[in-house]
Design a protein around this motif. Structure first.
Motif, PDB file in Angstrom:
ATOM      1  N   ASP A 206       9.378  54.636  95.722  1.00 16.45           N
ATOM      2  CA  ASP A 206       8.438  55.625  96.227  1.00 16.45           C
ATOM      3  C   ASP A 206       7.251  55.753  95.279  1.00 16.45           C
ATOM      4  N   LEU A 207       6.066  55.943  95.844  1.00 16.96           N
ATOM      5  CA  LEU A 207       4.873  56.240  95.064  1.00 16.96           C
ATOM      6  C   LEU A 207       4.641  57.743  95.039  1.00 16.96           C
ATOM      7  N   MET A 208       3.960  58.202  93.977  1.00 17.36           N
ATOM      8  CA  MET A 208       3.665  59.626  93.867  1.00 17.36           C
ATOM      9  C   MET A 208       2.277  59.798  93.278  1.00 17.36           C
ATOM     10  N   GLY A 209       1.570  60.823  93.714  1.00 18.99           N
ATOM     11  CA  GLY A 209       0.273  61.161  93.145  1.00 18.99           C
ATOM     12  C   GLY A 209      -0.782  60.117  93.447  1.00 18.99           C
ATOM     13  N   ASN A 210      -1.516  59.718  92.410  1.00 17.09           N
ATOM     14  CA  ASN A 210      -2.627  58.773  92.559  1.00 17.09           C
ATOM     15  C   ASN A 210      -2.215  57.316  92.431  1.00 17.09           C
ATOM     16  N   ALA A 211      -0.914  57.042  92.345  1.00 19.32           N
ATOM     17  CA  ALA A 211      -0.449  55.655  92.223  1.00 19.32           C
ATOM     18  C   ALA A 211      -0.816  54.865  93.475  1.00 19.32           C
ATOM     19  N   MET A 212      -1.154  53.586  93.283  1.00 19.04           N
ATOM     20  CA  MET A 212      -1.531  52.729  94.391  1.00 19.04           C
ATOM     21  C   MET A 212      -0.996  51.316  94.160  1.00 19.04           C
ATOM     22  N   VAL A 213      -0.805  50.592  95.259  1.00 16.34           N
ATOM     23  CA  VAL A 213      -0.253  49.240  95.209  1.00 16.34           C
ATOM     24  C   VAL A 213      -1.335  48.226  95.560  1.00 16.34           C
ATOM     25  N   THR A 214      -1.424  47.147  94.766  1.00 12.08           N
ATOM     26  CA  THR A 214      -2.260  46.000  95.101  1.00 12.08           C
ATOM     27  C   THR A 214      -1.349  44.775  95.169  1.00 12.08           C
ATOM     28  N   THR A 215      -1.929  43.616  95.376  1.00  8.20           N
ATOM     29  CA  THR A 215      -1.111  42.404  95.431  1.00  8.20           C
ATOM     30  C   THR A 215      -0.672  41.940  94.048  1.00  8.20           C
ATOM     31  N   GLN A 216      -1.301  42.467  92.983  1.00  8.64           N
ATOM     32  CA  GLN A 216      -1.037  41.990  91.632  1.00  8.64           C
ATOM     33  C   GLN A 216      -0.351  43.008  90.735  1.00  8.64           C
ATOM     34  N   TYR A 217      -0.394  44.278  91.104  1.00  6.51           N
ATOM     35  CA  TYR A 217       0.173  45.308  90.231  1.00  6.51           C
ATOM     36  C   TYR A 217       0.315  46.616  91.003  1.00  6.51           C
ATOM     37  N   VAL A 218       1.099  47.517  90.424  1.00  3.10           N
ATOM     38  CA  VAL A 218       1.150  48.908  90.873  1.00  3.10           C
ATOM     39  C   VAL A 218       0.379  49.720  89.838  1.00  3.10           C
ATOM     40  N   ARG A 219      -0.704  50.301  90.247  1.00  6.33           N
ATOM     41  CA  ARG A 219      -1.543  51.079  89.319  1.00  6.33           C
ATOM     42  C   ARG A 219      -1.107  52.543  89.356  1.00  6.33           C
ATOM     43  N   LEU A 220      -0.579  53.013  88.230  1.00  8.11           N
ATOM     44  CA  LEU A 220      -0.131  54.409  88.146  1.00  8.11           C
ATOM     45  C   LEU A 220      -1.317  55.355  88.131  1.00  8.11           C
ATOM     46  N   THR A 221      -2.324  55.042  87.310  1.00  5.46           N
ATOM     47  CA  THR A 221      -3.559  55.831  87.278  1.00  5.46           C
ATOM     48  C   THR A 221      -4.740  54.886  87.109  1.00  5.46           C
ATOM     49  N   PRO A 222      -5.858  55.194  87.744  1.00  2.54           N
ATOM     50  CA  PRO A 222      -7.082  54.436  87.504  1.00  2.54           C
ATOM     51  C   PRO A 222      -7.775  54.957  86.247  1.00  2.54           C
ATOM     52  N   ASP A 223      -8.791  54.241  85.806  1.00  2.00           N
ATOM     53  CA  ASP A 223      -9.564  54.640  84.624  1.00  2.00           C
ATOM     54  C   ASP A 223     -10.530  55.750  85.013  1.00  2.00           C
ATOM     55  N   MET A 224      -9.944  56.896  85.364  1.00  2.00           N
ATOM     56  CA  MET A 224     -10.698  58.078  85.763  1.00  2.00           C
ATOM     57  C   MET A 224     -10.014  59.316  85.204  1.00  2.00           C
ATOM     58  N   GLN A 225     -10.778  60.350  84.985  1.00  2.00           N
ATOM     59  CA  GLN A 225     -10.238  61.580  84.417  1.00  2.00           C
ATOM     60  C   GLN A 225      -9.311  62.304  85.395  1.00  2.00           C
ATOM     61  N   SER A 226      -8.332  63.018  84.809  1.00  2.00           N
ATOM     62  CA  SER A 226      -7.468  63.955  85.553  1.00  2.00           C
ATOM     63  C   SER A 226      -6.754  63.307  86.729  1.00  2.00           C
ATOM     64  N   LYS A 227      -6.120  62.158  86.476  1.00  2.00           N
ATOM     65  CA  LYS A 227      -5.316  61.476  87.484  1.00  2.00           C
ATOM     66  C   LYS A 227      -3.855  61.437  87.033  1.00  2.00           C
ATOM     67  N   GLN A 228      -2.977  61.383  88.014  1.00  2.00           N
ATOM     68  CA  GLN A 228      -1.539  61.388  87.717  1.00  2.00           C
ATOM     69  C   GLN A 228      -0.815  60.585  88.786  1.00  2.00           C
ATOM     70  N   GLY A 229       0.060  59.675  88.360  1.00  2.00           N
ATOM     71  CA  GLY A 229       0.768  58.868  89.343  1.00  2.00           C
ATOM     72  C   GLY A 229       2.099  58.378  88.821  1.00  2.00           C
ATOM     73  N   ALA A 230       2.965  57.969  89.735  1.00  2.00           N
ATOM     74  CA  ALA A 230       4.301  57.511  89.357  1.00  2.00           C
ATOM     75  C   ALA A 230       4.872  56.627  90.453  1.00  2.00           C
ATOM     76  N   VAL A 231       5.862  55.836  90.080  1.00  2.00           N
ATOM     77  CA  VAL A 231       6.658  55.071  91.047  1.00  2.00           C
ATOM     78  C   VAL A 231       8.122  55.243  90.655  1.00  2.00           C
ATOM     79  N   TRP A 232       8.958  55.578  91.646  1.00  3.35           N
ATOM     80  CA  TRP A 232      10.360  55.907  91.374  1.00  3.35           C
ATOM     81  C   TRP A 232      11.290  55.088  92.269  1.00  3.35           C
ATOM     82  N   ASN A 233      12.371  54.630  91.656  1.00  6.71           N
ATOM     83  CA  ASN A 233      13.423  53.945  92.389  1.00  6.71           C
ATOM     84  C   ASN A 233      14.189  54.956  93.243  1.00  6.71           C
ATOM     85  N   ARG A 234      14.503  54.576  94.479  1.00  5.64           N
ATOM     86  CA  ARG A 234      15.253  55.473  95.367  1.00  5.64           C
ATOM     87  C   ARG A 234      16.760  55.384  95.141  1.00  5.64           C
ATOM     88  N   VAL A 235      17.214  54.341  94.457  1.00  2.00           N
ATOM     89  CA  VAL A 235      18.650  54.077  94.340  1.00  2.00           C
ATOM     90  C   VAL A 235      19.145  54.480  92.948  1.00  2.00           C
TER      91      VAL A 235
END
Length: 326
Positions: A51-80
């Protein structure tokens, strides 16, 4: 001298040297706890294992937890939830951004905790967590910092009662740590967390040499089974791109002696042997029978002595009173 081990196979953890000795293990990649390209369905499919949370985003090369921008928060969590007894998590990551040295932040964390998808102030996750947190901290908050050079990797085991001290970069509760210059590198950077026979070992490969280098080695770490893996990040006034390229979890099969089997019994609360942490009082050992007897005996002797002195003083006072009347 820090132990260093070369990878035996590309992309697999191989044989690691733990301290001064080598321990051969059998390894099996657990796909239900691993996050790899092409990240099929992550954050968008109900059948995804992550699962993704917050500002996290998926591309073909990586999962970006936060971009190079102020006041961002993101996460990726295993469901199992993970019920493995011995395991190794290999993290392939990249931290990069426009900020100059000490003008970037804040880093990211890898988690093995009871609760998942709980946003908060500790690198994007909740405080007072139950489990293990490994922090790749890229900004020093503590003033007059002399002992550490940042970026800095540290680890913390929390039983739910401890607070991560941001102002001191987690120093009061850390199990150990090491400097790791991981920003804006042109080669791959890796971190491995290994948990075998209640021993927590963290090693890094950040120099582009395909060699593991010691960072933390802590025995006596008791982690319950059935917790969740995840990774999170947060930016504040300073920022960076925090990218996860892969998370690969390996089941490790190791032999145990009868004594080790007894020692490694199931636990239900994360603890670390012989480590005093703030907010955790050491249990008071019960007094022996002899000590209790001596305390009672000398207390009675003191009481009798006080009574005798009191009687003597009272009699003297009475004699003095009679003399004044005659």
């Amino acid at each position: 001298m820090a132990a260093v081990a070369r990878w035996w196979r590309a992309g697999l953890p191989g044989l690691l040297l733990l301290g001064a000795r080598a321990e051969q293990t059998e390894e099996h990649l657990k796909r239900e706890h691993s996050l790899t390209k092409p990240y099929q369905g992550v954050g968008s499919s109900s059948s995804s294992l992550w699962d993704l949370m917050g500002n996290a985003m998926v591309t073909t090369q990586y999962v970006r937890l936060t971009p190079d921008m102020q006041s961002k928060q993101g996460a990726v969590w295993n469901r199992v939830p993970c019920y493995l007894r011995d395991w190794e998590m290999q993290v392939h990551f990249k931290i990069h951004g426009q900020g100059k040295k000490n003008l970037n932040g804040d880093g990211f964390a890898i988690w093995y905790t009871k609760d998942r998808m709980q946003p908060g102030p500790v690198f994007g996750n909740k405080d007072h967590f139950l489990g293990l947190g490994v922090f790749v901290d890229t900004y020093p908050n503590e003033e007059k910092q002399q002992e550490r050079v940042f970026p800095y990797i540290s680890a913390m085991v929390n039983n739910g009662s401890l607070t991560y001290d941001h102002d001191r970069d987690g120093r009061p509760t850390e199990l150990g740590g090491c400097t790791a210059m991981v920003r804006n590198l042109n080669h791959d950077t890796f971190l491995v967390i290994r948990y075998v026979k209640r021993r927590l070992t963290i090693m890094i490969d950040i120099d582009g040499k395909h060699e593991w280098r010691d960072c933390i080695d802590m025995p006596g770490v008791h982690l319950p089974r059935g917790y969740f893996f995840g990774t999170s990040s947060v930016t504040g006034d300073l920022s960076d791109n925090h990218d996860i390229i892969s998370l690969k979890l390996y089941q490790l099969t190791v032999e145990r002696s009868p004594e080790e089997e007894k020692r490694d019994k199931e636990v239900f609360l994360p603890i670390v042997d012989n480590m005093k942490l703030p907010g955790v009082e050491a249990p008071v050992e019960p007094m022996s029978g002899l000590a209790l007897f001596l305390i009672v005996f000398f207390s009675l002797v003191a009481l009798v002595f006080a009574i005798v002195i009191g009687v003597i003083v009272y009699n003297k006072w009475q004699e003095q009173s009679r003399k004044r009347f005659y």
